[in-house]
Design an enzyme around this catalytic site. Structure first.
Site, mmCIF file in Angstrom:
data_model
loop_
_atom_site.group_PDB
_atom_site.id
_atom_site.type_symbol
_atom_site.label_atom_id
_atom_site.label_comp_id
_atom_site.label_asym_id
_atom_site.label_seq_id
_atom_site.Cartn_x
_atom_site.Cartn_y
_atom_site.Cartn_z
ATOM 1 N N TYR A 53 6.256 -6.186 2.764
ATOM 2 C CA TYR A 53 7.353 -7.168 2.785
ATOM 3 C C TYR A 53 8.474 -6.758 1.828
ATOM 4 O O TYR A 53 9.588 -7.256 1.941
ATOM 5 C CB TYR A 53 6.866 -8.571 2.393
ATOM 6 C CG TYR A 53 5.788 -9.181 3.252
ATOM 7 C CD1 TYR A 53 5.426 -8.630 4.480
ATOM 8 C CD2 TYR A 53 5.129 -10.333 2.839
ATOM 9 C CE1 TYR A 53 4.426 -9.205 5.256
ATOM 10 C CE2 TYR A 53 4.135 -10.914 3.613
ATOM 11 C CZ TYR A 53 3.781 -10.341 4.817
ATOM 12 O OH TYR A 53 2.799 -10.915 5.565
ATOM 13 N N HIS A 98 -3.840 -4.651 5.474
ATOM 14 C CA HIS A 98 -2.827 -5.342 6.284
ATOM 15 C C HIS A 98 -3.074 -5.205 7.786
ATOM 16 O O HIS A 98 -2.976 -6.180 8.526
ATOM 17 C CB HIS A 98 -1.433 -4.821 5.905
ATOM 18 C CG HIS A 98 -0.334 -5.803 6.171
ATOM 19 N ND1 HIS A 98 0.816 -5.845 5.435
ATOM 20 C CD2 HIS A 98 -0.215 -6.786 7.097
ATOM 21 C CE1 HIS A 98 1.594 -6.817 5.891
ATOM 22 N NE2 HIS A 98 0.993 -7.397 6.903
#
Ligand code: A2P
Length: 283
Positions: A58, A116
């Site tokens: 992010y 992730h």
């Protein structure tokens, strides 16, 4: 502005399979940049959030860390999740990735560390998991888990490694209800946590099924959706940087959807094809 004012958060805790627990609702921070994430974390903490979700990918871990530091809350009141990106998958690289995340977050440990995406074509997630087991033993995180894992990926971890993931964070909303993986997770003591629980980027919140229920019970469509997740026993991380919506998204624990309303919402499910395919996609 600090979060140490009015009483503790009313957000329930869900037990994890390692004896710890996690707030059922947390703040999602994608796609906020550092500055926006810092502001959203501070605002959310004031509203009562204690769980905050970020990821290396992010690009906002530094902002999340700055926001956490500004809350005035002590470390043990916070639940912080981050995720290791694919470029760090593999034995040694994974440790470097975790240490870099901790440095950006200004923390000596996170509460939950996730892989992730499985990226099965690279075939590194089992190695990465072994490094996660070491990171857990060394106190760099209080729990380890995965994100976007399908049953085949979980089967390999269960067969080839020692620690059962505490959490599987997957794309999940009424449009993509993921019943199979939810039930697999449940059977193995893994908490399913929904990302994009509001179906970001879709027209979910405008669907007449939801607006009808919302109108009847005097709640917003977003609250109806989040309550649906909560009643299914899921953990959720809705993202908002709007202070009113932040408050709305945790104001979920003084109303109940009937079985009929839950079933009406279940009719919105468009099946697995409505979710990103983690055998093919990811980073
Ligand atoms: P905003 O940040 O402007 O509030 P998801 O969590 O499923 O990824 O959804 C995030 C998206 O949903 C964002 O665009 C966010 O916009 C919006 N959103 C978050 N909370 C609400 C809410 N209570 N009502 C309507 N939209 C919301």
């Amino acid at each position: 502005m600090t979060a140490s004012g009015p009483g503790p958060s009313t957000i329930p805790l869900v037990p994890l399979n390692n004896g710890r627990s996690m707030p059922q609702v947390g703040l999602g921070t994608w796609p906020l940049n550092d500055e926006q994430a810092a502001a959203a974390v501070r605002e959310a903490a004031v509203a009562g959030y204690r769980s905050f979700d970020t990821a290396e990918k992010y690009g906002n871990e530094q902002g999340v860390g700055a926001g956490l530091a500004a809350t005035g809350l002590s470390r043990d009141e916070l639940f912080v999740t981050t995720k290791l990106d694919g470029k760090f998958q593999g034995h040694d690289r994974a440790l470097v990735g975790v240490q870099d995340s901790l440095r950006r977050l200004q923390l000596d440990h996170v509460d939950l560390l996730l892989i992730h995406w499985p990226l099965p074509a690279r075939d590194q997630y089992v190695n990465t998991w072994r490094t996660f087991e070491k990171a857990l033993a060394d106190g760099l995180t209080n729990a380890i888990g995965v994100s976007n894992f399908k049953m085949a990926h979980l089967h390999r971890l269960l067969a080839e490694t020692d620690v059962i993931p505490a959490v599987n964070q997957v794309q999940l909303s009424p449009y993509s209800a993921r019943e199979q993986i939810r039930s697999f997770d449940r059977d193995h003591g893994i908490v399913t946590q929904s990302w994009s629980p509001l179906g970001a980027g879709s027209d979910l919140l405008g669907s007449s099924v939801l607006t009808d229920i919302a109108g009847r019970i005097g709640r917003s469509p977003a609250q109806v959706v989040l309550r649906w997740h909560v009643q299914l026993g899921l953990a959720v991380i809705p993202k908002s940087s709007n202070p009113d919506r932040l408050r709305e998204n945790i104001d979920l624990f003084d109303f109940h959807l009937t079985d009929e309303q839950m079933q009406a919402i279940a009719t919105l499910d468009q099946g697995e094809s409505a979710a990103r395919d983690s055998d093919l996609e990811g980073h």
